[in-house]
Write a protein that holds these residues in place. Structure first.
Motif, PDB file in Angstrom:
ATOM      1  N   LEU A  22     -59.233 -26.019   9.625  1.00  0.00           N
ATOM      2  CA  LEU A  22     -58.043 -25.165   9.486  1.00  0.00           C
ATOM      3  C   LEU A  22     -57.351 -24.949  10.828  1.00  0.00           C
ATOM      4  N   THR A  23     -58.145 -24.775  11.878  1.00  0.00           N
ATOM      5  CA  THR A  23     -57.568 -24.610  13.214  1.00  0.00           C
ATOM      6  C   THR A  23     -56.859 -25.883  13.647  1.00  0.00           C
ATOM      7  N   GLY A  24     -57.494 -27.029  13.412  1.00  0.00           N
ATOM      8  CA  GLY A  24     -56.871 -28.311  13.751  1.00  0.00           C
ATOM      9  C   GLY A  24     -55.574 -28.525  12.995  1.00  0.00           C
ATOM     10  N   THR A  82     -68.756 -31.320  -8.197  1.00  0.00           N
ATOM     11  CA  THR A  82     -67.544 -31.700  -7.454  1.00  0.00           C
ATOM     12  C   THR A  82     -67.836 -31.790  -5.966  1.00  0.00           C
ATOM     13  N   HIS A  83     -68.667 -30.888  -5.472  1.00  0.00           N
ATOM     14  CA  HIS A  83     -69.015 -30.893  -4.046  1.00  0.00           C
ATOM     15  C   HIS A  83     -69.727 -32.193  -3.661  1.00  0.00           C
ATOM     16  N   VAL A  84     -70.755 -32.551  -4.414  1.00  0.00           N
ATOM     17  CA  VAL A  84     -71.544 -33.746  -4.085  1.00  0.00           C
ATOM     18  C   VAL A  84     -70.703 -35.014  -4.219  1.00  0.00           C
ATOM     19  N   THR A  85     -69.934 -35.084  -5.279  1.00  0.00           N
ATOM     20  CA  THR A  85     -69.088 -36.264  -5.499  1.00  0.00           C
ATOM     21  C   THR A  85     -68.098 -36.451  -4.350  1.00  0.00           C
ATOM     22  N   LEU A  86     -67.414 -35.393  -3.994  1.00  0.00           N
ATOM     23  CA  LEU A  86     -66.429 -35.499  -2.911  1.00  0.00           C
ATOM     24  C   LEU A  86     -67.089 -35.611  -1.541  1.00  0.00           C
ATOM     25  N   ALA A  87     -68.260 -34.999  -1.374  1.00  0.00           N
ATOM     26  CA  ALA A  87     -68.968 -35.084  -0.082  1.00  0.00           C
ATOM     27  C   ALA A  87     -69.314 -36.519   0.272  1.00  0.00           C
ATOM     28  N   ILE A 119     -59.816 -32.749   1.002  1.00  0.00           N
ATOM     29  CA  ILE A 119     -61.139 -33.078   0.448  1.00  0.00           C
ATOM     30  C   ILE A 119     -62.230 -32.553   1.368  1.00  0.00           C
ATOM     31  N   TRP A 120     -62.089 -32.790   2.659  1.00  0.00           N
ATOM     32  CA  TRP A 120     -63.078 -32.345   3.643  1.00  0.00           C
ATOM     33  C   TRP A 120     -63.171 -30.816   3.652  1.00  0.00           C
ATOM     34  N   LEU A 121     -62.033 -30.140   3.593  1.00  0.00           N
ATOM     35  CA  LEU A 121     -62.032 -28.681   3.570  1.00  0.00           C
ATOM     36  C   LEU A 121     -62.706 -28.163   2.301  1.00  0.00           C
ATOM     37  N   TYR A 122     -62.404 -28.761   1.154  1.00  0.00           N
ATOM     38  CA  TYR A 122     -63.043 -28.367  -0.101  1.00  0.00           C
ATOM     39  C   TYR A 122     -64.565 -28.526  -0.002  1.00  0.00           C
ATOM     40  N   SER A 124     -66.411 -28.506   2.690  1.00  0.00           N
ATOM     41  CA  SER A 124     -66.947 -27.504   3.620  1.00  0.00           C
ATOM     42  C   SER A 124     -67.077 -26.137   2.948  1.00  0.00           C
ATOM     43  N   VAL A 125     -66.050 -25.722   2.235  1.00  0.00           N
ATOM     44  CA  VAL A 125     -66.060 -24.408   1.580  1.00  0.00           C
ATOM     45  C   VAL A 125     -67.083 -24.378   0.444  1.00  0.00           C
ATOM     46  N   THR A 126     -67.085 -25.402  -0.388  1.00  0.00           N
ATOM     47  CA  THR A 126     -68.027 -25.406  -1.508  1.00  0.00           C
ATOM     48  C   THR A 126     -69.475 -25.572  -1.028  1.00  0.00           C
ATOM     49  N   GLY A 127     -69.667 -26.193   0.119  1.00  0.00           N
ATOM     50  CA  GLY A 127     -71.012 -26.264   0.687  1.00  0.00           C
ATOM     51  C   GLY A 127     -71.568 -24.882   0.985  1.00  0.00           C
ATOM     52  N   VAL A 128     -70.725 -24.006   1.496  1.00  0.00           N
ATOM     53  CA  VAL A 128     -71.144 -22.630   1.757  1.00  0.00           C
ATOM     54  C   VAL A 128     -71.425 -21.917   0.424  1.00  0.00           C
ATOM     55  N   LEU A 129     -70.568 -22.136  -0.569  1.00  0.00           N
ATOM     56  CA  LEU A 129     -70.776 -21.513  -1.885  1.00  0.00           C
ATOM     57  C   LEU A 129     -72.084 -21.968  -2.529  1.00  0.00           C
ATOM     58  N   VAL A 130     -72.376 -23.260  -2.450  1.00  0.00           N
ATOM     59  CA  VAL A 130     -73.629 -23.780  -2.995  1.00  0.00           C
ATOM     60  C   VAL A 130     -74.813 -23.090  -2.316  1.00  0.00           C
ATOM     61  N   TYR A 131     -74.755 -22.951  -1.008  1.00  0.00           N
ATOM     62  CA  TYR A 131     -75.820 -22.268  -0.274  1.00  0.00           C
ATOM     63  C   TYR A 131     -75.999 -20.831  -0.774  1.00  0.00           C
ATOM     64  N   VAL A 132     -74.899 -20.097  -0.857  1.00  0.00           N
ATOM     65  CA  VAL A 132     -74.975 -18.696  -1.292  1.00  0.00           C
ATOM     66  C   VAL A 132     -75.556 -18.604  -2.697  1.00  0.00           C
ATOM     67  N   LEU A 133     -75.071 -19.428  -3.606  1.00  0.00           N
ATOM     68  CA  LEU A 133     -75.546 -19.372  -4.991  1.00  0.00           C
ATOM     69  C   LEU A 133     -77.000 -19.805  -5.128  1.00  0.00           C
ATOM     70  N   LEU A 134     -77.441 -20.741  -4.307  1.00  0.00           N
ATOM     71  CA  LEU A 134     -78.791 -21.290  -4.438  1.00  0.00           C
ATOM     72  C   LEU A 134     -79.840 -20.503  -3.663  1.00  0.00           C
TER      73      LEU A 134
END
Length: 141
Positions: A22-24, A82-87, A119-122, A124-134
Motif C-alpha cells: 500500500l505504501t509503494g 481463494t487465498h491458496v489459489t491466488l498465493a 492479487i498480492w495485496l489480497y 497478504s490480507v487474507t493470510g492474516v485472516l487465515v492466521y486469526v481464524l485458525l
C-alpha cells in the motif's frame, strides 16, 4: 523461538507485506519512483521471508485442521481456498513485475503491476485472516 511461533511470524510478515504494498502504491501515485522502488523491493523480500517460514513450518508440523463449528467454517474455507489459489500466482507475478521495473521496462511493468498489486495485496490480507481464524482463541472473534 520454536517452530510453533512461526504462524505468528508468518502473519506479521503478511501484514508487513500488505503495508509495504500500500505504501509503494501511494508512493508511485505521487511519482516518488525511488522510494516506490525501495518499498516494493522490501515487500518482495518480506514475502520471500514469509514463504521460507511457511515452508519450514509446514514441513515440520504438517497441515493444521480447522475445528471451529458454525458459520465461521464456510467463511474460513472460502477465504482459504481463494487465498491458496491466488498465493500460488504471486511469486512468479511479483518476480516478473519487479524484474520489469528494475530493468526500466516501465510500460510492461505497469501492465503487469495492475494485476499483481491487487492479487498480492489480497493474498497478504487474507493470510492474516487465515492466521486469526485458525490460531487465535475463539473468544477473540
Amino acid at each position: 523461538m520454536t517452530v510453533h511461533d512461526l504462524p505468528a511470524v508468518n502473519a506479521s510478515l503478511n501484514a508487513l507485506s500488505g503495508v509495504l504494498l500500500l505504501t509503494g502504491y501511494a508512493l508511485i501515485r505521487t511519482r516518488r519512483i525511488e522510494q516506490h522502488r525501495r518499498c516494493m523491493i522490501a515487500a518482495f523480500a518480506t514475502s520471500s521471508a514469509f514463504l521460507v517460514c511457511y515452508i519450514v513450518y509446514h514441513a515440520q508440523v504438517g497441515s493444521v485442521p480447522f475445528t471451529r463449528p458454525g458459520l465461521v467454517r464456510p467463511l474460513y474455507y472460502t477465504i482459504l481456498i481463494t487465498h491458496v489459489t491466488l498465493a500460488a500466482t504471486v511469486p512468479p507475478m511479483a518476480l516478473v513485475t519487479l524484474t520489469r521495473g528494475l530493468k526500466g521496462r516501465y510500460p510492461q511493468h505497469v501492465r503487469m503491476a495492475r494485476w499483481t498489486f491487487p492479487i498480492w495485496l489480497y493474498v497478504s490480507v487474507t493470510g492474516v485472516l487465515v492466521y486469526v481464524l485458525l490460531y487465535q482463541p475463539t473468544w477473540l472473534l
